[in-house]
Motif scaffolding. Structure first.
Motif, mmCIF file in Angstrom:
data_model
loop_
_atom_site.group_PDB
_atom_site.id
_atom_site.type_symbol
_atom_site.label_atom_id
_atom_site.label_comp_id
_atom_site.label_asym_id
_atom_site.label_seq_id
_atom_site.Cartn_x
_atom_site.Cartn_y
_atom_site.Cartn_z
ATOM 1 N N ASP A 122 0.786 -1.160 -0.041
ATOM 2 C CA ASP A 122 -0.031 -0.055 0.081
ATOM 3 C C ASP A 122 0.758 1.512 -0.074
ATOM 4 N N ALA A 123 1.951 1.195 0.617
ATOM 5 C CA ALA A 123 2.807 2.244 1.038
ATOM 6 C C ALA A 123 3.807 2.659 -0.224
ATOM 7 N N TYR A 124 4.001 1.450 -1.017
ATOM 8 C CA TYR A 124 5.317 1.756 -1.812
ATOM 9 C C TYR A 124 5.001 0.925 -3.219
ATOM 10 N N SER A 125 3.854 0.716 -3.553
ATOM 11 C CA SER A 125 3.432 0.157 -4.889
ATOM 12 C C SER A 125 4.444 0.541 -6.069
ATOM 13 N N ASP A 126 4.264 1.628 -6.486
ATOM 14 C CA ASP A 126 5.241 2.239 -7.422
ATOM 15 C C ASP A 126 6.688 1.922 -7.241
ATOM 16 N N THR A 136 -8.567 -5.400 -0.522
ATOM 17 C CA THR A 136 -9.171 -4.418 -1.250
ATOM 18 C C THR A 136 -8.422 -3.195 -1.844
ATOM 19 N N ASN A 137 -7.724 -2.395 -0.932
ATOM 20 C CA ASN A 137 -7.254 -1.322 -1.175
ATOM 21 C C ASN A 137 -6.065 -1.580 -2.506
ATOM 22 N N ASN A 138 -5.163 -2.666 -2.078
ATOM 23 C CA ASN A 138 -4.149 -3.069 -2.885
ATOM 24 C C ASN A 138 -4.478 -3.761 -4.104
ATOM 25 N N VAL A 139 -5.707 -4.377 -4.140
ATOM 26 C CA VAL A 139 -6.282 -4.779 -5.482
ATOM 27 C C VAL A 139 -6.675 -3.791 -6.220
ATOM 28 N N ILE A 140 -7.255 -2.797 -5.701
ATOM 29 C CA ILE A 140 -7.817 -1.279 -6.538
ATOM 30 C C ILE A 140 -6.462 -0.571 -6.948
ATOM 31 N N ASN A 141 -5.561 -0.669 -6.181
ATOM 32 C CA ASN A 141 -4.289 0.129 -6.545
ATOM 33 C C ASN A 141 -3.232 -0.501 -7.594
ATOM 34 N N LEU A 142 -2.993 -1.591 -7.295
ATOM 35 C CA LEU A 142 -2.363 -2.271 -8.101
ATOM 36 C C LEU A 142 -2.958 -2.625 -9.556
ATOM 37 N N SER A 143 -4.179 -2.891 -9.586
ATOM 38 C CA SER A 143 -4.893 -3.045 -10.916
ATOM 39 C C SER A 143 -4.888 -1.956 -11.643
ATOM 40 N N SER A 144 -4.967 -0.774 -11.027
ATOM 41 C CA SER A 144 -4.787 0.809 -11.810
ATOM 42 C C SER A 144 -3.310 0.905 -12.269
ATOM 43 N N ASN A 145 -2.302 0.633 -11.584
ATOM 44 C CA ASN A 145 -1.108 1.000 -11.858
ATOM 45 C C ASN A 145 -0.327 0.068 -12.642
#
Length: 388
Positions: free
Chosen positions: A152-156, A183-192
């Protein structure tokens, strides 16, 4: 493959924000056998100075400050260790402030291997001819959130690093596995992740012990991919690799889950490596009952410590303070649950009653102990660190 859903305990939900504890008064650096001490008592040192050295590598200071001397009053996994004691001056002084590397995918293979070896970013063997990389972003224990918070904090940064490893080692298949309930990481990673078309996101079911390496490989990959060679890297190591490649400096801090039913507000803490666990607990959370036991690296699979008088090292993922369980082991009632639910299809009862039985396939997930109605602590008998 035998696995099961572990119901989440609503009393130990984790706070959504990471808390920093990066200013301990003292840090304690274990002195391994065959390492030479490179500093003297009363020396003033800088952060990242070499403290200990061997023929293979060095151990660096996580803070700047003064060498107080040596101590043997603390433990690592219940073993008393001699360690260097550093009094922190809170200044984080560096001898050399290295500029960040702009493009980490430009490293040559030898440069990459030299850096991660020098700074102990990862213990995985990168030298074999792998065709698949499997990134494990699933917390091994259902009550841990360390890997989830790192993503969550360092996905990029994580995606950049995974893509760099794929490029440097010319890997065919690259998979990042996370929990489908995260959930948060599923959304975040799916977007990036679309920025990195060669990295595939795998959403895995929320079942235990899927976060264990052996289990994840069998459930995430085909037999052909496994036979062709697979390198498994935990998400913590990916973040360590990023920092080493980007800054060419040792790892001095890391995230840890602090939880349990006597912690008023469970949370994830970013703490200095070498801090005493007692200091971390005292400075980051409130303990509601002093009758507790300490367990690290998972409530189900973890290791029970004799006390918090222990050093926070690079291989600690979580610290739990839980109400003492006064129940005692009773005789086996032959219910067969341990045999039925073992994810490795072993018979734990047989393993503990036959001293010459082959225990090598046991992954020490602790599921047999967790399920046992007779309260038999199989972990104590099956060769895990609980014996130490």
């Amino acid at each position: 493959m035998n696995m099961m859903t572990i119901k989440e305990d609503k009393d130990i939900n984790i706070s959504s924000k990471i808390k920093n504890f990066l200013n301990p008064d003292y840090v304690y650096i274990p002195i391994p056998n065959n390492y030479k001490i490179c500093v003297n008592t009363n020396d003033d040192i800088y952060k990242e100075d070499i403290l200990l050295s061997s023929n293979i590598d060095n151990i660096y200071s996580p803070v700047s400050g003064k060498i107080i001397g040596e101590s043997d009053n603390l433990t690592v996994f219940n073993n008393n260790v001699k360690c260097l004691v550093i009094e922190n001056n809170y200044e984080e002084k560096l001898r050399n402030n290295r500029p960040a590397t702009k493009y980490i995918n430009k490293y040559k293979k030898d440069e990459f291997l030299d850096l991660i070896t020098k700074y102990k970013a990862c213990n995985e063997d990168f030298t074999s001819n792998y065709k698949t990389i499997l990134i494990n972003g699933i917390d091994p224990d259902p009550y841990e959130k360390t890997r989830s918070f790192i993503i969550d904090a360092y996905s990029d940064k994580l995606l950049e690093t995974v893509d760099a490893i794929r490029t440097i080692f010319n890997i065919n298949n690259t998979y990042l596995c996370i929990n489908n309930n995260d959930t948060n990481n599923v959304i975040n990673l799916s977007s990036n992740i679309g920025t990195y078309p060669n990295i595939k996101l795998k959403l895995m079911p929320d079942i235990y012990p899927l976060g264990f390496r052996e289990i994840l490989i069998k459930n995430a990959l085909s037999k052909r991919e496994i036979n062709d060679g697979v390198l498994v890297i935990n998400i913590e190591d990916i973040y360590n690799i990023y920092n080493v490649l980007k800054r060419k400096k040792p790892i001095s801090e890391k995230l840890v889950t602090i939880s349990g039913d006597v912690i008023e507000q469970p949370l994830v803490v970013n703490a200095k490596i070498g801090t005493s666990m007692a200091d971390i607990i005292k400075n980051t959370c409130k303990v509601t009952d002093d009758k507790y036991y300490v367990i690290v690296n998972g409530l189900i699979s973890g290791i029970t410590l004799n006390s918090l008088n222990s050093i926070y090292t690079n291989d600690i993922r979580s610290i739990f303070l839980n109400t003492k369980d006064e129940s005692r082991e009773s005789e086996c009632i032959n219910c067969g649950l341990c045999n039925e639910k073992c994810p490795m299809h072993l018979n734990p009862k047989y393993l503990i009653t036959h001293k010459k039985a082959d225990r090598s396939k046991c992954i020490h997930c602790g599921l047999c102990t967790y399920l046992c109605p007779a309260k038999i602590n199989f972990k104590k008998y099956l060769g895990g660190k609980d014996e130490q």
